[in-house]
Motif scaffolding. Structure first.
Motif, PDB file in Angstrom:
ATOM      1  N   LYS A   1       0.828  -1.206   0.000  1.00 22.49           N
ATOM      2  CA  LYS A   1       0.000   0.000   0.000  1.00 22.49           C
ATOM      3  C   LYS A   1       0.864   1.259   0.000  1.00 22.49           C
ATOM      4  N   ILE A   2       1.964   1.225   0.740  1.00 21.92           N
ATOM      5  CA  ILE A   2       2.829   2.393   0.790  1.00 21.92           C
ATOM      6  C   ILE A   2       3.501   2.626  -0.569  1.00 21.92           C
ATOM      7  N   VAL A   3       4.005   1.566  -1.197  1.00 23.77           N
ATOM      8  CA  VAL A   3       4.642   1.722  -2.506  1.00 23.77           C
ATOM      9  C   VAL A   3       3.625   2.213  -3.541  1.00 23.77           C
ATOM     10  N   THR A   4       2.417   1.683  -3.486  1.00 23.78           N
ATOM     11  CA  THR A   4       1.371   2.141  -4.415  1.00 23.78           C
ATOM     12  C   THR A   4       1.046   3.616  -4.188  1.00 23.78           C
ATOM     13  N   GLY A   5       0.894   3.998  -2.916  1.00 26.22           N
ATOM     14  CA  GLY A   5       0.608   5.407  -2.631  1.00 26.22           C
ATOM     15  C   GLY A   5       1.757   6.317  -3.019  1.00 26.22           C
ATOM     16  N   LEU A   6       2.998   5.837  -2.892  1.00 28.51           N
ATOM     17  CA  LEU A   6       4.149   6.651  -3.265  1.00 28.51           C
ATOM     18  C   LEU A   6       4.201   6.877  -4.775  1.00 28.51           C
ATOM     19  N   VAL A   7       3.907   5.851  -5.548  1.00 27.90           N
ATOM     20  CA  VAL A   7       3.879   6.018  -7.004  1.00 27.90           C
ATOM     21  C   VAL A   7       2.718   6.915  -7.417  1.00 27.90           C
ATOM     22  N   ARG A   8       1.604   6.853  -6.703  1.00 32.94           N
ATOM     23  CA  ARG A   8       0.438   7.670  -7.035  1.00 32.94           C
ATOM     24  C   ARG A   8       0.669   9.141  -6.676  1.00 32.94           C
ATOM     25  N   HIS A   9       1.069   9.417  -5.451  1.00 29.04           N
ATOM     26  CA  HIS A   9       1.148  10.805  -4.966  1.00 29.04           C
ATOM     27  C   HIS A   9       2.574  11.364  -4.970  1.00 29.04           C
ATOM     28  N   GLU A  10       3.573  10.492  -5.012  1.00 27.53           N
ATOM     29  CA  GLU A  10       4.985  10.862  -5.064  1.00 27.53           C
ATOM     30  C   GLU A  10       5.488  11.531  -3.788  1.00 27.53           C
ATOM     31  N   ARG A  11       4.670  11.593  -2.761  1.00 30.82           N
ATOM     32  CA  ARG A  11       5.117  12.087  -1.450  1.00 30.82           C
ATOM     33  C   ARG A  11       4.170  11.574  -0.386  1.00 30.82           C
ATOM     34  N   LEU A  12       4.732  10.953   0.667  1.00 31.96           N
ATOM     35  CA  LEU A  12       3.934  10.402   1.758  1.00 31.96           C
ATOM     36  C   LEU A  12       4.597  10.752   3.086  1.00 31.96           C
ATOM     37  N   GLU A  13       3.781  10.853   4.111  1.00 34.38           N
ATOM     38  CA  GLU A  13       4.250  11.077   5.472  1.00 34.38           C
ATOM     39  C   GLU A  13       3.877   9.864   6.316  1.00 34.38           C
ATOM     40  N   MET A  14       4.860   9.310   7.021  1.00 36.84           N
ATOM     41  CA  MET A  14       4.637   8.060   7.749  1.00 36.84           C
ATOM     42  C   MET A  14       5.693   7.933   8.842  1.00 36.84           C
ATOM     43  N   PRO A  15       5.590   6.902   9.696  1.00 38.31           N
ATOM     44  CA  PRO A  15       6.653   6.675  10.682  1.00 38.31           C
ATOM     45  C   PRO A  15       8.003   6.419  10.023  1.00 38.31           C
ATOM     46  N   HIS A  16       9.043   6.792  10.738  1.00 38.38           N
ATOM     47  CA  HIS A  16      10.386   6.732  10.164  1.00 38.38           C
ATOM     48  C   HIS A  16      10.780   5.310   9.771  1.00 38.38           C
ATOM     49  N   GLY A  17      10.510   4.336  10.628  1.00 37.18           N
ATOM     50  CA  GLY A  17      10.888   2.966  10.320  1.00 37.18           C
ATOM     51  C   GLY A  17      10.157   2.424   9.112  1.00 37.18           C
ATOM     52  N   THR A  18       8.882   2.722   9.000  1.00 37.97           N
ATOM     53  CA  THR A  18       8.106   2.258   7.845  1.00 37.97           C
ATOM     54  C   THR A  18       8.608   2.898   6.557  1.00 37.97           C
ATOM     55  N   ALA A  19       8.905   4.192   6.596  1.00 44.17           N
ATOM     56  CA  ALA A  19       9.406   4.867   5.403  1.00 44.17           C
ATOM     57  C   ALA A  19      10.754   4.309   4.968  1.00 44.17           C
ATOM     58  N   ASP A  20      11.610   4.024   5.936  1.00 47.75           N
ATOM     59  CA  ASP A  20      12.928   3.489   5.611  1.00 47.75           C
ATOM     60  C   ASP A  20      12.821   2.109   4.980  1.00 47.75           C
ATOM     61  N   GLU A  21      11.867   1.305   5.439  1.00 45.84           N
ATOM     62  CA  GLU A  21      11.694  -0.033   4.878  1.00 45.84           C
ATOM     63  C   GLU A  21      11.059   0.017   3.495  1.00 45.84           C
ATOM     64  N   ALA A  22      10.056   0.863   3.308  1.00 45.77           N
ATOM     65  CA  ALA A  22       9.374   0.934   2.015  1.00 45.77           C
ATOM     66  C   ALA A  22      10.241   1.587   0.952  1.00 45.77           C
ATOM     67  N   ARG A  23      11.169   2.406   1.368  1.00 43.24           N
ATOM     68  CA  ARG A  23      12.024   3.095   0.403  1.00 43.24           C
ATOM     69  C   ARG A  23      12.838   2.121  -0.435  1.00 43.24           C
ATOM     70  N   GLY A  24      13.348   1.071   0.183  1.00 42.35           N
ATOM     71  CA  GLY A  24      14.144   0.102  -0.556  1.00 42.35           C
ATOM     72  C   GLY A  24      13.343  -0.630  -1.615  1.00 42.35           C
ATOM     73  N   TYR A  25      12.087  -0.982  -1.314  1.00 43.46           N
ATOM     74  CA  TYR A  25      11.258  -1.677  -2.305  1.00 43.46           C
ATOM     75  C   TYR A  25      10.911  -0.755  -3.479  1.00 43.46           C
ATOM     76  N   ALA A  26      10.642   0.518  -3.203  1.00 36.76           N
ATOM     77  CA  ALA A  26      10.336   1.457  -4.283  1.00 36.76           C
ATOM     78  C   ALA A  26      11.562   1.687  -5.173  1.00 36.76           C
ATOM     79  N   GLU A  27      12.729   1.802  -4.562  1.00 29.50           N
ATOM     80  CA  GLU A  27      13.947   1.984  -5.340  1.00 29.50           C
ATOM     81  C   GLU A  27      14.225   0.760  -6.226  1.00 29.50           C
ATOM     82  N   ARG A  28      14.043  -0.409  -5.664  1.00 32.33           N
ATOM     83  CA  ARG A  28      14.304  -1.642  -6.427  1.00 32.33           C
ATOM     84  C   ARG A  28      13.320  -1.802  -7.576  1.00 32.33           C
ATOM     85  N   LEU A  29      12.081  -1.436  -7.371  1.00 30.59           N
ATOM     86  CA  LEU A  29      11.072  -1.551  -8.430  1.00 30.59           C
ATOM     87  C   LEU A  29      11.434  -0.649  -9.611  1.00 30.59           C
ATOM     88  N   ILE A  30      11.810   0.583  -9.350  1.00 32.91           N
ATOM     89  CA  ILE A  30      12.181   1.497 -10.433  1.00 32.91           C
ATOM     90  C   ILE A  30      13.486   1.047 -11.103  1.00 32.91           C
TER      91      ILE A  30
END
Length: 231
Positions: free
Chosen positions: A32-61
């Motif tokens: 859900k976080i990766v989908t929302g990031l691709v949709r809106h290109e900016r999200l606000e969330m807890p630091h640990g969650t953002a750090d974990e989701a960042r790697g999956y978004a980078e790898r997908l691109i």
């Protein structure tokens, strides 16, 4: 010792995705976080969650840039991570051309200040670079031409100019004083000693000649000169 009987009742906790739901709920939350990031290109969330989701978004691109939309494994991965299927087109036609020549990471992560009162957890902003939103870090305003700064700069220049003039004046005075001292030192001074002799002090040193001897020498020299005159 008094004892009070406490009736223990089991609590029913809500099964939230990613909280008490095991690895499956964690992956759903990340999707859900990766989908929302691709949709809106900016999200606000807890630091640990953002750090974990960042790697999956980078790898997908990264995989989309490397293999393109004609590679079946890449298309399967994009279909898995993007819950909204219209975002697959955005991934290959918008994000991949944007980051095609980028030598750095595709996302940026910013730490947010902790809000009190509140849970006190660290929050962060996760965004794609080149997004259409205003920058998170405000641009520093140019304040050089404000009236107060212009006046301060002019006062600073006047102070520096006055300081240089004072330094040059002190240097000139010290130079003149040094020349006067040297002139006085090298000038010949007539000093009369206690025994009546006269001393002449100059650059060649000090010589003392007795007054009586000097007079005798003058008389002798005059007589010699008289004798040598022709008749």
């Amino acid at each position: 010792m008094l004892r009070f009987g406490i009736r223990a009742r089991p609590r029913k906790m809500a099964s939230l995705e990613g909280l008490g739901s095991g690895p499956e709920g964690r992956l759903k939350r990340l999707r859900k976080i990766v989908t929302g990031l691709v949709r809106h290109e900016r999200l606000e969330m807890p630091h640990g969650t953002a750090d974990e989701a960042r790697g999956y978004a980078e790898r997908l691109i990264q995989l989309a840039m490397k293999h393109g939309d004609q590679h079946p494994p890449t298309m399967e991965m994009a279909d898995y991570w993007l819950l909204e299927k219209d975002l697959i087109h955005k991934l290959f036609k918008v994000l991949v051309p944007r980051f095609q020549n980028s030598p750095h990471s595709f996302t940026s992560m910013w730490n947010l200040p902790t809000k009190y009162p509140g849970p006190g957890g660290a929050m962060a902003i996760l965004e794609f670079k080149g997004n259409p939103w205003p920058p998170v870090q405000a641009k520093q305003r140019d304040t050089r031409f404000l009236l107060s700064n212009v006046l301060l700069d002019a006062a600073k220049q006047d102070y520096n100019k006055q300081k240089k003039m004072e330094q040059s004046l002190e240097t000139r005075q010290s130079h003149d004083q040094g020349e006067t001292t040297a002139a006085e030192h090298h000038a010949e001074q007539e000093v009369t000693s206690q025994d009546g002799s006269v001393a002449f002090v100059g650059q060649s040193g000090q010589s003392t000649v007795d007054c009586e001897t000097q007079d005798i020498w003058d008389v002798t020299s005059q007589s010699k000169n008289t004798d040598l005159k022709p008749a």
